[in-house]
Motif scaffolding. Structure first.
Motif, PDB file in Angstrom:
ATOM      1  N   UNK A 174      31.697   4.179  28.769  1.00 42.25           N
ATOM      2  CA  UNK A 174      30.517   5.050  28.710  1.00 42.25           C
ATOM      3  C   UNK A 174      29.571   4.565  27.625  1.00 42.25           C
ATOM      4  N   UNK A 175      28.286   4.834  27.874  1.00 44.73           N
ATOM      5  CA  UNK A 175      27.248   4.533  26.869  1.00 44.73           C
ATOM      6  C   UNK A 175      26.613   5.851  26.437  1.00 44.73           C
ATOM      7  N   UNK A 176      26.528   6.046  25.138  1.00 44.28           N
ATOM      8  CA  UNK A 176      25.843   7.228  24.601  1.00 44.28           C
ATOM      9  C   UNK A 176      24.606   6.759  23.859  1.00 44.28           C
ATOM     10  N   UNK A 177      23.470   7.383  24.191  1.00 42.63           N
ATOM     11  CA  UNK A 177      22.228   7.065  23.483  1.00 42.63           C
ATOM     12  C   UNK A 177      21.318   8.293  23.519  1.00 42.63           C
ATOM     13  N   UNK A 178      20.834   8.677  22.363  1.00 45.93           N
ATOM     14  CA  UNK A 178      19.947   9.846  22.202  1.00 45.93           C
ATOM     15  C   UNK A 178      20.525  11.098  22.855  1.00 45.93           C
TER      16      UNK A 178
END
Ligand SMILES: *[C@@H]1O[C@H](CO)[C@@H](O)[C@H](O)[C@H]1NC(C)=O
Ligand SMILES: *[C@@H]1O[C@H](CO)[C@@H](O)[C@H](O)[C@H]1NC(C)=O
Length: 246
Positions: free
Chosen positions: A179-183
């Motif tokens: 998973x990618x988490x951004x903002x």
């Protein structure tokens, strides 16, 4: 003697060389006339051979002394090899610039990468997941950091991401998600799944996944298994993860 002259005649293809034999074959002339004609022709061929030999010698001497092989009419391959290292711009442009290319790959642009090894796994029972904590195995360049479970991307760009997990679990299906988490947003980048045998003795499977993704500066990556207390093999050659900038 007439025999030898005929053999010579056929060995050297000269325009109109066939006419004395044709005349003889018609048996319109006497054997004496035929012999005379053949002797004259043999003399002519001998003279031509001498001229050719002289010409060869002169060309050989000229090309031997001259450095420009192309002027002697030598084939292209020889010309290129012959002028290597000499001050001939025309030839140099045709040659591949190996040295320059190697410099561009290794010197000016060192690829940023991280190859991670498993440190431990953490089970989150309420969320029914197991998350892996990593340590750096191999790394180069800047713009990527690892902190516990998270891989932090400080330089945005296109990245190649790969991962493998070895499962020792008899749950009907096992797998992992990156998973990618951004903002505050979360995106699933890639997922890997494997059916597992229900007998724990045989319940052994690796799952590998890889791909290219655009990662913004500030992105945080995490590898998780959507099962609490997942049975995993945490040896560095069985379970690993890596990322490199393209
Ligand atoms: C990331 O790693 C670099 C060296 O590779 C280091 O200088 C930098 O402080 C690290 N940043 C964070 C946020 O850990
Ligand atoms: C699993 O396989 C082993 C070896 O074939 C066997 O001895 C065992 O009884 C099996 N276990 C179950 C629960 O079926």
């Amino acid at each position: 003697m007439a025999d030898r002259a005929t053999r010579r005649m056929t060995a050297v293809p000269v325009a109109g060389a066939q006419w004395p034999s044709l005349l003889c074959a018609t048996s319109m002339l006497t054997a004496f006339t035929c012999l005379g004609l053949l002797l004259i022709q043999a003399a002519q061929i001998h003279r031509l051979r001498e001229e050719l030999w002289g010409l060869k010698l002169r060309v050989g001497a000229f090309c031997g002394e001259e450095t420009d092989a192309a002027r002697c009419g030598v084939p292209t391959l020889y010309s290129r090899v012959g002028t290597l290292g000499q001050d001939d711009g025309r030839m140099r442009r045709e040659l591949p610039r190996k040295g320059t290319r190697r410099l561009r790959q290794t010197g000016q642009r060192r690829r940023t990468f991280l190859h991670l090894q498993p440190l431990s796994s953490q089970s989150y029972d309420e969320e029914d997941k197991t998350v892996l904590k990593w340590t750096v195995g191999q790394s180069q360049g800047e713009g990527l950091n690892v902190s516990g479970e998270a891989v932090i991307v400080t330089t945005g760009g296109l990245y190649f991401i790969y991962s493998q997990v070895l499962y020792e679990d008899s749950t009907y299906v096992m797998g992992h998600v990156i998973r990618k988490r951004i903002d505050g947003n979360e995106v699933r980048l890639m997922k890997c799944m494997k059916s597992m045998p229900d007998n724990i003795t045989y319940a052994l499977n690796t799952c590998y996944t890889a791909g290219i993704q655009y990662l913004e500066a500030g992105s945080v990556l995490e590898l998780s298994i959507p099962r609490k207390n997942a049975g995993l093999d945490l040896q560095p050659h069985s379970t690993f993860m890596g990322i490199y900038k393209l």
